[in-house]
Design an enzyme around this catalytic site. Structure first.
Site, PDB file in Angstrom:
ATOM      1  N   ASP A  37     -22.209   6.542  -7.125  1.00 27.42           N
ATOM      2  CA  ASP A  37     -20.918   6.362  -7.797  1.00 27.42           C
ATOM      3  C   ASP A  37     -20.814   7.312  -8.996  1.00 27.42           C
ATOM      4  O   ASP A  37     -21.823   7.554  -9.672  1.00 27.42           O
ATOM      5  CB  ASP A  37     -20.816   4.897  -8.277  1.00 27.42           C
ATOM      6  CG  ASP A  37     -19.400   4.430  -8.584  1.00 27.42           C
ATOM      7  OD1 ASP A  37     -18.944   3.472  -7.935  1.00 27.42           O
ATOM      8  OD2 ASP A  37     -18.757   5.036  -9.460  1.00 27.42           O
ATOM      9  N   LEU A  39     -18.897   6.631 -11.553  1.00 28.44           N
ATOM     10  CA  LEU A  39     -18.486   5.750 -12.668  1.00 28.44           C
ATOM     11  C   LEU A  39     -17.124   6.137 -13.260  1.00 28.44           C
ATOM     12  O   LEU A  39     -16.838   5.842 -14.423  1.00 28.44           O
ATOM     13  CB  LEU A  39     -19.579   5.701 -13.751  1.00 28.44           C
ATOM     14  CG  LEU A  39     -20.950   5.202 -13.271  1.00 28.44           C
ATOM     15  CD1 LEU A  39     -21.938   5.148 -14.443  1.00 28.44           C
ATOM     16  CD2 LEU A  39     -20.856   3.826 -12.610  1.00 28.44           C
ATOM     17  N   ILE A  57     -18.545  11.968  -4.683  1.00 26.37           N
ATOM     18  CA  ILE A  57     -18.558  12.098  -3.213  1.00 26.37           C
ATOM     19  C   ILE A  57     -18.134  13.488  -2.759  1.00 26.37           C
ATOM     20  O   ILE A  57     -18.326  13.861  -1.598  1.00 26.37           O
ATOM     21  CB  ILE A  57     -17.676  11.023  -2.542  1.00 26.37           C
ATOM     22  CG1 ILE A  57     -16.276  10.983  -3.146  1.00 26.37           C
ATOM     23  CG2 ILE A  57     -18.355   9.676  -2.543  1.00 26.37           C
ATOM     24  CD1 ILE A  57     -15.310  10.059  -2.430  1.00 26.37           C
ATOM     25  N   PHE A  78     -16.837   3.176  -0.024  1.00 27.49           N
ATOM     26  CA  PHE A  78     -15.755   2.582  -0.825  1.00 27.49           C
ATOM     27  C   PHE A  78     -15.127   3.585  -1.791  1.00 27.49           C
ATOM     28  O   PHE A  78     -13.985   3.446  -2.195  1.00 27.49           O
ATOM     29  CB  PHE A  78     -16.298   1.451  -1.709  1.00 27.49           C
ATOM     30  CG  PHE A  78     -16.795   0.241  -1.017  1.00 27.49           C
ATOM     31  CD1 PHE A  78     -18.161   0.080  -0.777  1.00 27.49           C
ATOM     32  CD2 PHE A  78     -15.938  -0.742  -0.592  1.00 27.49           C
ATOM     33  CE1 PHE A  78     -18.637  -1.048  -0.137  1.00 27.49           C
ATOM     34  CE2 PHE A  78     -16.396  -1.866   0.051  1.00 27.49           C
ATOM     35  CZ  PHE A  78     -17.759  -2.019   0.291  1.00 27.49           C
ATOM     36  N   SER A 122      -7.122   0.366   4.557  1.00 34.99           N
ATOM     37  CA  SER A 122      -6.194  -0.526   3.876  1.00 34.99           C
ATOM     38  C   SER A 122      -4.998  -0.871   4.748  1.00 34.99           C
ATOM     39  O   SER A 122      -4.616  -0.082   5.618  1.00 34.99           O
ATOM     40  CB  SER A 122      -5.681   0.190   2.614  1.00 34.99           C
ATOM     41  OG  SER A 122      -4.519  -0.438   2.126  1.00 34.99           O
ATOM     42  N   TYR A 149      -1.171   7.312  -1.220  1.00 36.36           N
ATOM     43  CA  TYR A 149      -2.405   6.535  -1.117  1.00 36.36           C
ATOM     44  C   TYR A 149      -2.624   6.100   0.336  1.00 36.36           C
ATOM     45  O   TYR A 149      -3.688   6.328   0.931  1.00 36.36           O
ATOM     46  CB  TYR A 149      -2.353   5.295  -2.020  1.00 36.36           C
ATOM     47  CG  TYR A 149      -3.459   4.306  -1.751  1.00 36.36           C
ATOM     48  CD1 TYR A 149      -3.212   3.134  -1.024  1.00 36.36           C
ATOM     49  CD2 TYR A 149      -4.751   4.544  -2.183  1.00 36.36           C
ATOM     50  CE1 TYR A 149      -4.223   2.235  -0.755  1.00 36.36           C
ATOM     51  CE2 TYR A 149      -5.774   3.640  -1.917  1.00 36.36           C
ATOM     52  CZ  TYR A 149      -5.505   2.500  -1.203  1.00 36.36           C
ATOM     53  OH  TYR A 149      -6.512   1.607  -0.914  1.00 36.36           O
ATOM     54  N   LYS A 153      -5.587   7.095   3.315  1.00 35.45           N
ATOM     55  CA  LYS A 153      -6.428   6.142   4.058  1.00 35.45           C
ATOM     56  C   LYS A 153      -6.297   6.388   5.562  1.00 35.45           C
ATOM     57  O   LYS A 153      -7.286   6.363   6.290  1.00 35.45           O
ATOM     58  CB  LYS A 153      -6.040   4.703   3.699  1.00 35.45           C
ATOM     59  CG  LYS A 153      -6.488   4.281   2.315  1.00 35.45           C
ATOM     60  CD  LYS A 153      -7.999   4.344   2.187  1.00 35.45           C
ATOM     61  CE  LYS A 153      -8.491   4.016   0.793  1.00 35.45           C
ATOM     62  NZ  LYS A 153      -9.956   4.127   0.671  1.00 35.45           N
ATOM     63  N   ASN A 178      -5.201  -8.022   0.746  1.00 38.88           N
ATOM     64  CA  ASN A 178      -5.310  -8.064  -0.727  1.00 38.88           C
ATOM     65  C   ASN A 178      -6.607  -8.702  -1.212  1.00 38.88           C
ATOM     66  O   ASN A 178      -6.732  -9.934  -1.215  1.00 38.88           O
ATOM     67  CB  ASN A 178      -4.113  -8.817  -1.304  1.00 38.88           C
ATOM     68  CG  ASN A 178      -2.845  -7.993  -1.154  1.00 38.88           C
ATOM     69  OD1 ASN A 178      -2.455  -7.649  -0.046  1.00 38.88           O
ATOM     70  ND2 ASN A 178      -2.208  -7.696  -2.258  1.00 38.88           N
ATOM     71  N   LEU A 198      -1.875  -8.560  -8.753  1.00 32.76           N
ATOM     72  CA  LEU A 198      -1.105  -9.713  -9.230  1.00 32.76           C
ATOM     73  C   LEU A 198      -1.983 -10.787  -9.870  1.00 32.76           C
ATOM     74  O   LEU A 198      -1.697 -11.260 -10.976  1.00 32.76           O
ATOM     75  CB  LEU A 198      -0.313 -10.321  -8.069  1.00 32.76           C
ATOM     76  CG  LEU A 198       0.451 -11.604  -8.371  1.00 32.76           C
ATOM     77  CD1 LEU A 198       1.535 -11.376  -9.419  1.00 32.76           C
ATOM     78  CD2 LEU A 198       1.049 -12.186  -7.092  1.00 32.76           C
ATOM     79  N   PHE A 216       8.340  -8.559  -9.223  1.00 31.07           N
ATOM     80  CA  PHE A 216       9.310  -7.595  -8.671  1.00 31.07           C
ATOM     81  C   PHE A 216      10.081  -8.161  -7.491  1.00 31.07           C
ATOM     82  O   PHE A 216       9.629  -8.080  -6.354  1.00 31.07           O
ATOM     83  CB  PHE A 216       8.581  -6.327  -8.241  1.00 31.07           C
ATOM     84  CG  PHE A 216       8.199  -5.467  -9.405  1.00 31.07           C
ATOM     85  CD1 PHE A 216       6.893  -5.396  -9.823  1.00 31.07           C
ATOM     86  CD2 PHE A 216       9.168  -4.761 -10.100  1.00 31.07           C
ATOM     87  CE1 PHE A 216       6.542  -4.611 -10.901  1.00 31.07           C
ATOM     88  CE2 PHE A 216       8.831  -3.981 -11.190  1.00 31.07           C
ATOM     89  CZ  PHE A 216       7.511  -3.902 -11.600  1.00 31.07           C
TER      90      PHE A 216
END
Ligand code: NAD
Length: 350
Positions: A37, A39, A57, A78, A122, A149, A153, A178, A198, A216
């Site tokens: 990672d 960070l 990565i 991830f 996703s 985004y 994916k 989610n 949320l 929203f």
């Protein structure tokens, strides 16, 4: 890959929210997680179940060195940028990290013959048209992301599938709905900066900081007018990654699988669950709909059952919110009590 064979698993993005929970689940299952990672949004304190490699990565040499140094036999990927709104402003960055980074991981795996990959995809890959807007989503439903985004994916999935066909890699792309909640131990949890999800934002507002939450849109074609989403406990999501790692797949095999509970919960239901968990009303105001927000994003989880032998074991909103509240009250890392620094908006899309 035989169930029960101990794997040394490179967990890219393992210092982040879902990666840390998955590293814990791998360790508890007898595998050895190795976190890789940079960070950029993750936390060193969240790396607690194995070695840590500080790297990007997009750095193929560093990835290959990490694979060699730890004798890596599989990868769970991830690492990436996650904010839907930001991807509209910086599509260049999102394609570079999410797609260029995935290409880097694939190249390092091929260079060292690492045969198995699990990828963080996703529900954002799914489009709205060509399906019943309120029906649970199946893997074969049309793919038409409504954000850069989501595009990254879908592109990541397609690149991985092409590698499976061309080079014999076996891979599973998990399409999360989610992610929410936290490990009941309270030691790891959601600490996104900025937070767009949320449940942590509703808890922040309920903990009494600043302006109320903005919701929203309450005029959608749904039972109570607010958006429906499929909240999956992060520990269930972690377990789905272990199941995908161990699932019998032929060399060259590729599977894309939804990970959700199959239950839709409205934004109002979530706020009411937070009210109950905190024992007081969560201050909130209704704002206009946001562009691109689908009325319903609920998974049909039957393929996860048949392909991975996985189902959600913590589907209750009470449990998800309860575990999230426990974390939000005493976060072990991140910038501290969220209510005093998070933007006060609710993002129902992801
Ligand atoms: N949280 C959700 O609800 C959700 C839903 C669908 C898909 N996803 C996907 O799941 C994955 C994990 O999400 P999360 O919520 O845990 O996010 P997160 O931001 O908590 O974790 C991402 C991790 O990746 C690391 N990272 C980012 N860019 C990197 C790079 N270039 N090189 C190395 N490390 C890098 C970050 O430091 C962080 O630790 C992401 O790919 C995200 O798109 C998340």
């Amino acid at each position: 890959m035989n169930r029960g064979t101990r794997q040394v698993v490179l967990v890219t993005g393992g210092a982040g929210y879902i990666g840390a929970h998955t590293a814990k689940a791998l360790y508890e299952r007898g595998h050895q997680p190795v976190v890789y990672d940079n960070l950029s949004s993750g936390f060193r304190e969240a790396v607690r179940w194995g070695p840590f490699v500080h790297g990007d990565i997009r750095d193929r040499a560093r990835l290959t060195d990490a694979i060699d140094a730890h004798g890596v036999t599989a990868v769970i990927h991830f690492a990436g940028l996650i904010e839907v709104g930001r991807s509209v402003a910086r599509p260049d960055l999102f394609w570079d990290v999410n797609v260029g980074g995935t290409a880097g991981v694939l190249e390092a795996m091929r260079a060292r013959n690492v045969p198995r990959l699990v990828f963080s995809s996703s529900a954002a890959v799914y489009g709205q048209s060509g399906r019943d807007a309120l029906a649970p989503i199946r893997e074969a439903d049309p793919k038409a992301p409504s954000s850069p985004y989501g595009d990254t994916k879908l592109a990541g999935e397609r690149l991985i599938e092409a590698h499976c066909r061309a080079f014999g890699l076996s891979a599973v792309a998990l399409r999360y709905f989610n992610a929410a909640g936290a490990d009941p131990s309270g030691g790891i949890g959601e600490a996104h900066e900025p937070e767009t999800h949320l449940i942590p934002l509703a808890i922040a507002a309920g903990l009494g900081a600043g302006s109320p939450l903005t919701l929203f849109g309450d005029d959608f074609d749904t039972p109570d007018g607010t958006c429906l989403r499929d909240y999956i406990h992060v520990c269930d999501l972690a377990a789905a990654h272990v199941a995908a790692l161990e699932a019998p797949l032929p060399a060259g095999g590729f599977e894309a699988v939804n990970v959700g509970t199959g239950h839709g919960r409205s934004v109002r239901e979530v706020i009411q669950a937070v009210d109950r968990a905190l024992g007081r009303p969560t201050p909130h105001a209704v704002g206009p709909r946001r562009a691109g927000d689908p009325p319903s994003l609920v998974a049909d989880p039957s393929r996860a059952r048949s392909v991975l032998g996985w189902t959600a074991t913590r589907p209750s909103l009470e449990e998800i919110v309860g575990d999230a509240v426990r974390w939000e009250r005493h976060p072990a890392y991140g910038a501290g009590p969220r209510a005093f620094r998070a933007p006060r908006v609710a993002d129902a899309a992801e």
